[in-house]
Scaffold this motif. Structure first.
Motif, PDB file in Angstrom:
ATOM      1  N   THR A 176       7.962   2.558  -7.706  1.00 29.46           N
ATOM      2  CA  THR A 176       6.665   2.483  -7.244  1.00 29.46           C
ATOM      3  C   THR A 176       5.929   3.702  -6.682  1.00 29.46           C
ATOM      4  OG1 THR A 176       6.302   0.094  -7.511  1.00 29.46           O
ATOM      5  CG2 THR A 176       4.538   1.305  -6.722  1.00 29.46           C
ATOM      6  N   ASN A 207       1.994  -3.534  -2.631  1.00 29.78           N
ATOM      7  CA  ASN A 207       0.696  -3.580  -1.769  1.00 29.78           C
ATOM      8  C   ASN A 207       0.582  -4.764  -0.984  1.00 29.78           C
ATOM      9  OD1 ASN A 207      -2.175  -2.637  -2.145  1.00 29.78           O
ATOM     10  ND2 ASN A 207      -2.462  -4.627  -2.882  1.00 29.78           N
ATOM     11  N   THR A 208       0.957  -5.897  -1.077  1.00 22.24           N
ATOM     12  CA  THR A 208       0.967  -6.882  -0.336  1.00 22.24           C
ATOM     13  C   THR A 208       1.757  -6.495   0.911  1.00 22.24           C
ATOM     14  OG1 THR A 208       0.667  -8.650  -2.106  1.00 22.24           O
ATOM     15  CG2 THR A 208       1.640  -9.262  -0.164  1.00 22.24           C
ATOM     16  N   THR A 247      -1.387   6.814   0.481  1.00 21.15           N
ATOM     17  CA  THR A 247      -2.130   6.247   1.298  1.00 21.15           C
ATOM     18  C   THR A 247      -2.426   7.211   2.147  1.00 21.15           C
ATOM     19  OG1 THR A 247      -1.666   4.881   3.285  1.00 21.15           O
ATOM     20  CG2 THR A 247       0.430   5.894   2.265  1.00 21.15           C
ATOM     21  N   VAL A 275       3.048   5.295  -4.262  1.00 14.49           N
ATOM     22  CA  VAL A 275       2.257   4.693  -3.124  1.00 14.49           C
ATOM     23  C   VAL A 275       1.421   5.967  -2.741  1.00 14.49           C
ATOM     24  CG1 VAL A 275       1.645   3.333  -1.100  1.00 14.49           C
ATOM     25  CG2 VAL A 275       3.488   2.733  -2.514  1.00 14.49           C
ATOM     26  N   LEU A 312      -1.656   3.028  -6.438  1.00 17.12           N
ATOM     27  CA  LEU A 312      -0.330   2.302  -6.682  1.00 17.12           C
ATOM     28  C   LEU A 312      -0.133   2.397  -8.119  1.00 17.12           C
ATOM     29  CD1 LEU A 312      -0.484  -1.051  -4.770  1.00 17.12           C
ATOM     30  CD2 LEU A 312       1.249   0.666  -4.653  1.00 17.12           C
ATOM     31  N   VAL A 367      -4.155   1.456   1.380  1.00 22.60           N
ATOM     32  CA  VAL A 367      -3.608   1.951   0.115  1.00 22.60           C
ATOM     33  C   VAL A 367      -4.850   2.330  -0.745  1.00 22.60           C
ATOM     34  CG1 VAL A 367      -2.314   1.112  -1.840  1.00 22.60           C
ATOM     35  CG2 VAL A 367      -1.763   0.148   0.303  1.00 22.60           C
ATOM     36  N   THR A 368      -4.677   3.543  -1.263  1.00 27.30           N
ATOM     37  CA  THR A 368      -5.626   4.234  -2.191  1.00 27.30           C
ATOM     38  C   THR A 368      -5.004   4.197  -3.553  1.00 27.30           C
ATOM     39  OG1 THR A 368      -5.089   6.269  -1.536  1.00 27.30           O
ATOM     40  CG2 THR A 368      -6.534   5.314  -0.357  1.00 27.30           C
ATOM     41  N   PRO A 375       4.209  -3.228  -8.380  1.00 27.67           N
ATOM     42  CA  PRO A 375       3.245  -2.760  -7.317  1.00 27.67           C
ATOM     43  C   PRO A 375       2.498  -3.717  -6.712  1.00 27.67           C
ATOM     44  CG  PRO A 375       3.389  -1.636  -9.400  1.00 27.67           C
ATOM     45  CD  PRO A 375       4.029  -2.791  -9.765  1.00 27.67           C
ATOM     46  N   ALA A 376       2.564  -4.840  -6.973  1.00 31.73           N
ATOM     47  CA  ALA A 376       1.756  -5.995  -6.374  1.00 31.73           C
ATOM     48  C   ALA A 376       2.329  -6.622  -5.163  1.00 31.73           C
ATOM     49  CB  ALA A 376       1.398  -7.257  -7.142  1.00 31.73           C
ATOM     50  N   LEU A 404       2.125  -3.610   2.411  1.00 30.08           N
ATOM     51  CA  LEU A 404       1.338  -2.501   3.097  1.00 30.08           C
ATOM     52  C   LEU A 404       0.179  -3.258   3.658  1.00 30.08           C
ATOM     53  CD1 LEU A 404       2.168   0.378   0.678  1.00 30.08           C
ATOM     54  CD2 LEU A 404       2.953   0.034   2.926  1.00 30.08           C
ATOM     55  N   VAL A 405      -0.651  -3.583   2.611  1.00 29.40           N
ATOM     56  CA  VAL A 405      -1.912  -4.365   2.983  1.00 29.40           C
ATOM     57  C   VAL A 405      -1.879  -5.401   4.340  1.00 29.40           C
ATOM     58  CG1 VAL A 405      -4.046  -5.553   2.637  1.00 29.40           C
ATOM     59  CG2 VAL A 405      -3.135  -3.766   1.063  1.00 29.40           C
TER      60      VAL A 405
END
Length: 305
Positions: free
Chosen positions: A231, A268-269, A235, A233, A281, A278-279, A264-265, A271-272
């Protein structure tokens, strides 16, 4: 139409000690838009000419629409539309008159439908308003469109094109791409030779890559550009993202990180949840250019500098 449309086995063409085409096995299937890629001088045009019986191979075999070429050329070629190297035309005649002569000269063209078919193909390639003008007043791009119109005259089952967008501006390239996609949707198999990777990537369903006469790659485009299992990313805090993801980070370049994992989900989870902004993905996919360069590199000293 189903099955294999173009098949070559060990196809070779030598000019003295020079092997312009060196034992290639083409596999073009019904319904393909087949992108035949290679640098100028790689043997693409020589291959196309052998497919149409215009050049005899030194070794190997060619089958087009299930029949051997050149032995069955008279039977096969009326079902094939072709544009090779550049369109030829009588400059003092109009585009319409040139197409009329072309249609009358070859087998399979009905005189009764000729006028309507010529009007239709001129409209298809964007020359509907200038068909009555003398060809000597045409630009290079207009001549290329006229050549494509000639290839479409008999509504072919197979369209063979050698650099069909040569001389066209970006808008013209876009229009020809849309035309070819429309033809493909109606059941025409298209074999297009080109050195324009970006254009073929937007058009082809299957590609073959020629490097100095040898086939170095042949596969479905979807397979070649499938996700890699990573993936990408983006950021604004790559340092913190790298700390959170640890050894999952494969590469890092500025605000862009390539991370092991095809969900990617989930990335994202993670990192967030750690407060990392995250800008962007997206699943990592190789571009056709990356695939072709890797294949060409693998062919060793046959790659042009």
């Amino acid at each position: 139409m189903s099955g294999t449309v173009i098949a070559t086995h060990g196809l070779r063409k030598a000019y003295g000690a020079v092997r312009a085409v060196d034992g290639i096995d083409l596999d073009v299937r019904a319904g393909d838009i087949y992108g035949f890629l290679g640098a100028n001088g790689s043997g693409k045009t020589t291959t196309v000419r052998m497919l149409l019986g215009l050049v005899l191979p030194t070794a190997g075999t060619v089958e087009v629409l299930g029949r051997p070429i050149p032995k069955a050329a008279r039977e096969v070629l009326p079902r094939v539309g072709a544009l090779i190297e550049g369109p030829a035309a009588y400059g003092h005649l109009s585009g319409t008159a040139n197409l009329s002569l072309l249609d009358a000269a070859g087998p399979g063209g009905s005189r009764r439908t000729r006028k309507a078919r010529i009007a239709e193909v001129l409209e298809q390639v964007g020359l509907g308003g200038v068909g009555k003008r003398a060809v000597r007043g045409y630009s290079l791009g207009m001549r290329q469109r006229l050549g494509l119109a000639g290839a479409l005259l008999r509504r072919p089952d197979l369209l063979v094109l050698d650099e069909p967008t040569n001389g066209l501006d970006p808008q013209g390239i876009h229009e020809i791409r849309l035309l070819l996609l429309d033809l493909h949707r109606t059941g025409t198999t298209i074999f297009v030779s080109s050195h324009l990777l970006a254009e073929i990537e937007q058009l082809a369903t299957r590609v073959g890559v020629l490097d100095r006469g040898r086939m170095v790659l042949q596969d479905d485009l979807a397979t070649l550009t499938a996700p890699t299992g990573a993936t990408v990313v983006t950021t604004t805090d790559p340092a913190q993202a790298a700390r959170v993801l640890g050894d999952r980070v494969l590469t890092s370049d500025g605000e862009r990180l390539v991370v092991r994992g095809s969900d990617p989900a989930e990335v994202n989870t993670a990192l967030v949840g750690a407060g990392v902004p995250v800008t962007g993905l997206v699943l990592q996919r190789p571009t056709l250019e990356e695939v072709v360069l890797a294949a060409a590199t693998g062919s060793g000293d046959r790659v042009a500098a």
